[in-house]
Write a protein that holds these residues in place. Structure first.
Motif, PDB file in Angstrom:
ATOM      1  N   GLU A   1       0.852  -1.218   0.000  1.00 38.09           N
ATOM      2  CA  GLU A   1       0.000   0.000   0.000  1.00 38.09           C
ATOM      3  C   GLU A   1       0.875   1.250   0.000  1.00 38.09           C
ATOM      4  O   GLU A   1       0.597   2.208  -0.713  1.00 38.09           O
ATOM      5  CB  GLU A   1      -0.902   0.054   1.250  1.00 38.09           C
ATOM      6  CG  GLU A   1      -1.825  -1.129   1.455  1.00 38.09           C
ATOM      7  CD  GLU A   1      -1.070  -2.328   2.012  1.00 38.09           C
ATOM      8  OE1 GLU A   1      -0.430  -2.198   3.077  1.00 38.09           O
ATOM      9  OE2 GLU A   1      -1.100  -3.402   1.369  1.00 38.09           O
ATOM     10  N   LEU A   2       1.938   1.232   0.794  1.00 36.49           N
ATOM     11  CA  LEU A   2       2.810   2.410   0.864  1.00 36.49           C
ATOM     12  C   LEU A   2       3.474   2.663  -0.489  1.00 36.49           C
ATOM     13  O   LEU A   2       3.507   3.803  -0.971  1.00 36.49           O
ATOM     14  CB  LEU A   2       3.865   2.233   1.969  1.00 36.49           C
ATOM     15  CG  LEU A   2       4.855   3.386   2.137  1.00 36.49           C
ATOM     16  CD1 LEU A   2       4.148   4.724   2.357  1.00 36.49           C
ATOM     17  CD2 LEU A   2       5.819   3.110   3.302  1.00 36.49           C
ATOM     18  N   MET A   3       3.973   1.610  -1.114  1.00 41.71           N
ATOM     19  CA  MET A   3       4.618   1.793  -2.425  1.00 41.71           C
ATOM     20  C   MET A   3       3.615   2.385  -3.417  1.00 41.71           C
ATOM     21  O   MET A   3       3.954   3.295  -4.180  1.00 41.71           O
ATOM     22  CB  MET A   3       5.149   0.454  -2.978  1.00 41.71           C
ATOM     23  CG  MET A   3       6.407  -0.082  -2.356  1.00 41.71           C
ATOM     24  SD  MET A   3       7.877   0.970  -2.289  1.00 41.71           S
ATOM     25  CE  MET A   3       7.936   1.624  -3.886  1.00 41.71           C
ATOM     26  N   LYS A   4       2.391   1.875  -3.400  1.00 45.62           N
ATOM     27  CA  LYS A   4       1.367   2.384  -4.337  1.00 45.62           C
ATOM     28  C   LYS A   4       1.094   3.853  -4.075  1.00 45.62           C
ATOM     29  O   LYS A   4       0.983   4.663  -5.003  1.00 45.62           O
ATOM     30  CB  LYS A   4       0.061   1.601  -4.171  1.00 45.62           C
ATOM     31  CG  LYS A   4       0.071   0.288  -4.911  1.00 45.62           C
ATOM     32  CD  LYS A   4      -1.314  -0.358  -4.836  1.00 45.62           C
ATOM     33  CE  LYS A   4      -1.173  -1.867  -4.832  1.00 45.62           C
ATOM     34  NZ  LYS A   4      -2.186  -2.603  -4.139  1.00 45.62           N
TER      35      LYS A   4
ATOM     36  N   LYS B   1       1.809   7.069  -6.589  1.00 45.12           N
ATOM     37  CA  LYS B   1       0.756   8.017  -6.960  1.00 45.12           C
ATOM     38  C   LYS B   1       1.185   9.454  -6.626  1.00 45.12           C
ATOM     39  O   LYS B   1       1.017  10.379  -7.428  1.00 45.12           O
ATOM     40  CB  LYS B   1      -0.529   7.638  -6.189  1.00 45.12           C
ATOM     41  CG  LYS B   1      -1.764   8.329  -6.632  1.00 45.12           C
ATOM     42  CD  LYS B   1      -3.000   7.483  -6.235  1.00 45.12           C
ATOM     43  CE  LYS B   1      -4.272   8.278  -6.398  1.00 45.12           C
ATOM     44  NZ  LYS B   1      -4.708   8.965  -5.175  1.00 45.12           N
ATOM     45  N   MET B   2       1.775   9.612  -5.453  1.00 44.37           N
ATOM     46  CA  MET B   2       2.232  10.945  -5.046  1.00 44.37           C
ATOM     47  C   MET B   2       3.302  11.467  -6.009  1.00 44.37           C
ATOM     48  O   MET B   2       3.332  12.646  -6.369  1.00 44.37           O
ATOM     49  CB  MET B   2       2.811  10.876  -3.621  1.00 44.37           C
ATOM     50  CG  MET B   2       2.959  12.232  -2.969  1.00 44.37           C
ATOM     51  SD  MET B   2       3.866  12.165  -1.390  1.00 44.37           S
ATOM     52  CE  MET B   2       2.788  11.224  -0.365  1.00 44.37           C
ATOM     53  N   SER B   3       4.165  10.572  -6.443  1.00 47.54           N
ATOM     54  CA  SER B   3       5.220  10.943  -7.396  1.00 47.54           C
ATOM     55  C   SER B   3       4.610  11.471  -8.696  1.00 47.54           C
ATOM     56  O   SER B   3       5.030  12.512  -9.219  1.00 47.54           O
ATOM     57  CB  SER B   3       6.097   9.720  -7.663  1.00 47.54           C
ATOM     58  OG  SER B   3       6.868   9.910  -8.816  1.00 47.54           O
ATOM     59  N   ASP B   4       3.594  10.778  -9.184  1.00 51.74           N
ATOM     60  CA  ASP B   4       2.920  11.213 -10.427  1.00 51.74           C
ATOM     61  C   ASP B   4       2.187  12.533 -10.215  1.00 51.74           C
ATOM     62  O   ASP B   4       2.328  13.462 -10.998  1.00 51.74           O
ATOM     63  CB  ASP B   4       1.895  10.167 -10.875  1.00 51.74           C
ATOM     64  CG  ASP B   4       2.569   8.930 -11.414  1.00 51.74           C
ATOM     65  OD1 ASP B   4       3.766   9.009 -11.752  1.00 51.74           O
ATOM     66  OD2 ASP B   4       1.908   7.876 -11.482  1.00 51.74           O
ATOM     67  N   GLU B   5       1.411  12.590  -9.159  1.00 51.21           N
ATOM     68  CA  GLU B   5       0.556  13.764  -8.948  1.00 51.21           C
ATOM     69  C   GLU B   5       1.347  15.022  -8.665  1.00 51.21           C
ATOM     70  O   GLU B   5       1.004  16.105  -9.110  1.00 51.21           O
ATOM     71  CB  GLU B   5      -0.415  13.501  -7.784  1.00 51.21           C
ATOM     72  CG  GLU B   5      -1.518  12.556  -8.192  1.00 51.21           C
ATOM     73  CD  GLU B   5      -2.427  12.161  -7.035  1.00 51.21           C
ATOM     74  OE1 GLU B   5      -3.344  11.362  -7.291  1.00 51.21           O
ATOM     75  OE2 GLU B   5      -2.207  12.617  -5.897  1.00 51.21           O
ATOM     76  N   LYS B   6       2.423  14.891  -7.902  1.00 50.19           N
ATOM     77  CA  LYS B   6       3.196  16.071  -7.509  1.00 50.19           C
ATOM     78  C   LYS B   6       4.452  16.241  -8.361  1.00 50.19           C
ATOM     79  O   LYS B   6       5.270  17.124  -8.098  1.00 50.19           O
ATOM     80  CB  LYS B   6       3.601  15.969  -6.037  1.00 50.19           C
ATOM     81  CG  LYS B   6       2.430  16.051  -5.072  1.00 50.19           C
ATOM     82  CD  LYS B   6       2.945  16.037  -3.633  1.00 50.19           C
ATOM     83  CE  LYS B   6       1.845  16.211  -2.622  1.00 50.19           C
ATOM     84  NZ  LYS B   6       1.310  17.577  -2.577  1.00 50.19           N
ATOM     85  N   ASN B   7       4.624  15.372  -9.344  1.00 51.98           N
ATOM     86  CA  ASN B   7       5.810  15.403 -10.182  1.00 51.98           C
ATOM     87  C   ASN B   7       7.093  15.387  -9.337  1.00 51.98           C
ATOM     88  O   ASN B   7       8.021  16.162  -9.561  1.00 51.98           O
ATOM     89  CB  ASN B   7       5.772  16.652 -11.082  1.00 51.98           C
ATOM     90  CG  ASN B   7       6.569  16.435 -12.349  1.00 51.98           C
ATOM     91  OD1 ASN B   7       6.630  15.317 -12.861  1.00 51.98           O
ATOM     92  ND2 ASN B   7       7.207  17.485 -12.835  1.00 51.98           N
TER      93      ASN B   7
ATOM     94  N   GLU C   1       7.485  -1.498 -10.392  1.00 50.36           N
ATOM     95  CA  GLU C   1       6.653  -1.147 -11.555  1.00 50.36           C
ATOM     96  C   GLU C   1       5.177  -1.442 -11.281  1.00 50.36           C
ATOM     97  O   GLU C   1       4.315  -0.609 -11.570  1.00 50.36           O
ATOM     98  CB  GLU C   1       7.143  -1.961 -12.761  1.00 50.36           C
ATOM     99  CG  GLU C   1       6.735  -1.393 -14.087  1.00 50.36           C
ATOM    100  CD  GLU C   1       7.335  -2.201 -15.241  1.00 50.36           C
ATOM    101  OE1 GLU C   1       7.559  -3.428 -15.096  1.00 50.36           O
ATOM    102  OE2 GLU C   1       7.565  -1.593 -16.303  1.00 50.36           O
ATOM    103  N   ILE C   2       4.895  -2.602 -10.680  1.00 49.88           N
ATOM    104  CA  ILE C   2       3.478  -2.924 -10.491  1.00 49.88           C
ATOM    105  C   ILE C   2       2.830  -2.035  -9.425  1.00 49.88           C
ATOM    106  O   ILE C   2       1.618  -1.883  -9.399  1.00 49.88           O
ATOM    107  CB  ILE C   2       3.198  -4.431 -10.223  1.00 49.88           C
ATOM    108  CG1 ILE C   2       3.943  -4.944  -9.013  1.00 49.88           C
ATOM    109  CG2 ILE C   2       3.548  -5.265 -11.419  1.00 49.88           C
ATOM    110  CD1 ILE C   2       3.792  -6.464  -8.819  1.00 49.88           C
ATOM    111  N   PHE C   3       3.649  -1.405  -8.577  1.00 51.82           N
ATOM    112  CA  PHE C   3       3.082  -0.442  -7.622  1.00 51.82           C
ATOM    113  C   PHE C   3       3.075   0.980  -8.202  1.00 51.82           C
ATOM    114  O   PHE C   3       2.740   1.938  -7.499  1.00 51.82           O
ATOM    115  CB  PHE C   3       3.875  -0.451  -6.310  1.00 51.82           C
ATOM    116  CG  PHE C   3       3.875  -1.792  -5.623  1.00 51.82           C
ATOM    117  CD1 PHE C   3       2.685  -2.507  -5.461  1.00 51.82           C
ATOM    118  CD2 PHE C   3       5.054  -2.353  -5.146  1.00 51.82           C
ATOM    119  CE1 PHE C   3       2.679  -3.748  -4.831  1.00 51.82           C
ATOM    120  CE2 PHE C   3       5.046  -3.586  -4.517  1.00 51.82           C
ATOM    121  CZ  PHE C   3       3.867  -4.289  -4.362  1.00 51.82           C
ATOM    122  N   GLY C   4       3.490   1.107  -9.461  1.00 47.74           N
ATOM    123  CA  GLY C   4       3.494   2.433 -10.097  1.00 47.74           C
ATOM    124  C   GLY C   4       4.562   3.342  -9.519  1.00 47.74           C
ATOM    125  O   GLY C   4       4.412   4.565  -9.491  1.00 47.74           O
TER     126      GLY C   4
END
Ligand code: GUN
Ligand code: FE
Length: 430
Positions: free
Chosen positions: A205-208, A212-218, A250-253
């Motif tokens: 869950e933490l990795m996911k 997501k935070m990495s994508d959203e906040k660049n 990769e599977i955790f995005g």
């Protein structure tokens, strides 16, 4: 000292991965923190600028340490008979747990930053600990050194023991958001980077959530990948559906993208399949040979990474790597590649000195933009080096002088250091 000036000395920098350009008694022009190039004579348009003449000293681009752990610096060189997982639980985690105490952190980070400022490093990607206060203290202190850095508050919500573990993924994410909020607008040179320690330290869950935070906040991510055999086997058990370690991220995005690339340290056991994933995501590999030897991890196939076109920089990995010295790390990179060729795969030619000099300057530097060269347009990171303690009976070329400085790093002394045109260290004043 303003950010527009000329330096005179014996200049060297990479033109490309296989050539080092040298100019004896040459001139480097810096305008507003950016290089205008290296010249044999001062171009007429720059004649009025202040000139600093460093005589027979060498002038080379600053170096990027693409992976190190600031809280581990004070116990470097200790416990080096253990392999990774035992070393973490015996030495590293108990030490990092002490950074809960801000006074302890302040004192230890002063020692780290004192040495960082005097090192050959002009750019760095740094792990802190999971503690927010101590991480901000580290960022404040690194900002003061003038070295430009990414710094990460570490995320870990499992397998750290009760003293070095966040309660669950939500509290780890909340602490990360709080950290990001508190440092917003605080620094000129110091940037945050998301830092899930490695798969065994972070729940699915933490990795996911961090992906997501990495994508959203660049925001970029730094972590560890395929460092040690027991670690790789453990990750296989923790993420049984993954085709390889990189595929777990990769599977955790959480593998980044070419526009928002992450740094993965080590990659000793990355095979063709894993390399495909690294390539696809534009991942930077932080090659850490000293660490890989100290912890008996293995030898990373750097020649193969280069053949695949995967970006590679080098890292000290303090303190699994026992020294913060980047000249030493260049040497370790060369020596490790020679042993890989001799003992593992004779089709992987050893890395030449030119190639590793390029990795330490231009290639690692590219994680920060146009960094690591004196060609026109690069940010002006420069080291003025005094190698006069190494007496030679020969007339040496500039290239030979730099080579021997890597092979005898203790005899090569830093005189001056510039980062993005700012003069940040002088041996005379310190
Ligand atoms: N893998 C997870 N944490 C660490 C660390 O602190 N150092 C090294 N070398 N590898 C790690
Ligand atoms: Fe590391």
């Amino acid at each position: 000292m303003e950010k527009s000036f000329i330096l005179k000395g014996n200049i060297a920098f990479s033109k490309d991965i296989s050539h080092i350009e040298t100019i004896e008694n040459g001139y480097l022009v810096c305008i507003d923190g950016k290089s205008k190039g290296a010249f044999g004579a001062i171009p007429a348009e720059y004649e009025g600028l202040p000139l600093y003449d460093y005589g027979n000293s060498l002038i080379i681009p600053g170096m990027t340490d693409l992976h190190l752990h600031a809280p581990q610096y004070t116990f470097r060189g200790i416990g080096m008979d253990l392999e990774l997982l035992q070393w973490l639980s015996t030495h590293t985690f108990p030490e990092e747990a002490r950074y809960k105490d801000l006074e302890y952190a302040r004192k230890a980070y002063r020692y780290f930053c004192y040495d960082l400022k005097r090192s050959f490093t002009t750019r760095a990607c740094v792990f802190a600990t999971l503690h927010t206060e101590a991480t901000i203290e580290l960022m404040d202190q690194i900002e003061d050194t003038g070295v430009i850095a990414y710094v990460g508050k570490v995320n870990m919500d499992r397998n750290g023991g009760e003293d070095l573990e966040e309660k669950d993924s939500d509290s780890s994410v909340a602490a990360t958001l709080d950290w990001l909020k508190r440092i917003e607008g605080r620094y000129v040179n110091t940037k945050p980077i998301l830092t899930p320690r490695f798969i065994p330290s972070c729940s699915d869950e933490l990795m996911k959530k961090l992906g997501k935070m990495s994508d959203e906040k660049n925001l970029r991510i730094q972590s560890h990948l395929s460092e040690n055999m027991s670690e790789v086997a453990w990750v296989g058990e923790l993420v049984p559906d993954a085709t390889c370690y990189a595929n777990s991220y990769e599977i955790f995005g959480a593998m980044g993208s070419p526009d928002n690339p992450c740094i993965m340290a080590h990659c000793v056991y990355s095979d063709e399949k894993e390399m495909e994933i690294l390539k696809k995501h534009g991942t930077y590999i932080a090659h850490c040979p000293n660490s890989n030897m100290n912890l008996t991890s293995g030898i990373a196939p750097v020649r193969k990474f280069l053949d695949q076109g995967i970006p590679v920089g080098i890292g000290t990995d303090v303190s699994a790597g026992s020294s913060m010295n980047m000249l030493r790390t260049i040497l370790d990179t060369i020596m490790a590649s020679k042993m890989y060729y001799r003992l593992v795969d004779t089709s992987s030619k050893p890395l030449a000195f030119e190639e590793v000099f390029y990795l330490a300057t231009v290639s690692g530097g590219s994680y920060f933009g146009k960094v690591g060269s004196f060609e026109d347009g690069y940010e002006f990171d420069a080291l003025v080096l005094d190698d006069s303690a190494m007496y030679s009976m020969r007339e040496l070329s500039i290239r030979e002088r730099i080579e021997r400085s890597c092979y005898n790093d203790a005899d090569c002394i830093i005189r001056e250091k510039f980062v993005a045109g700012k003069h940040i260290f002088s041996r005379k004043q310190n």
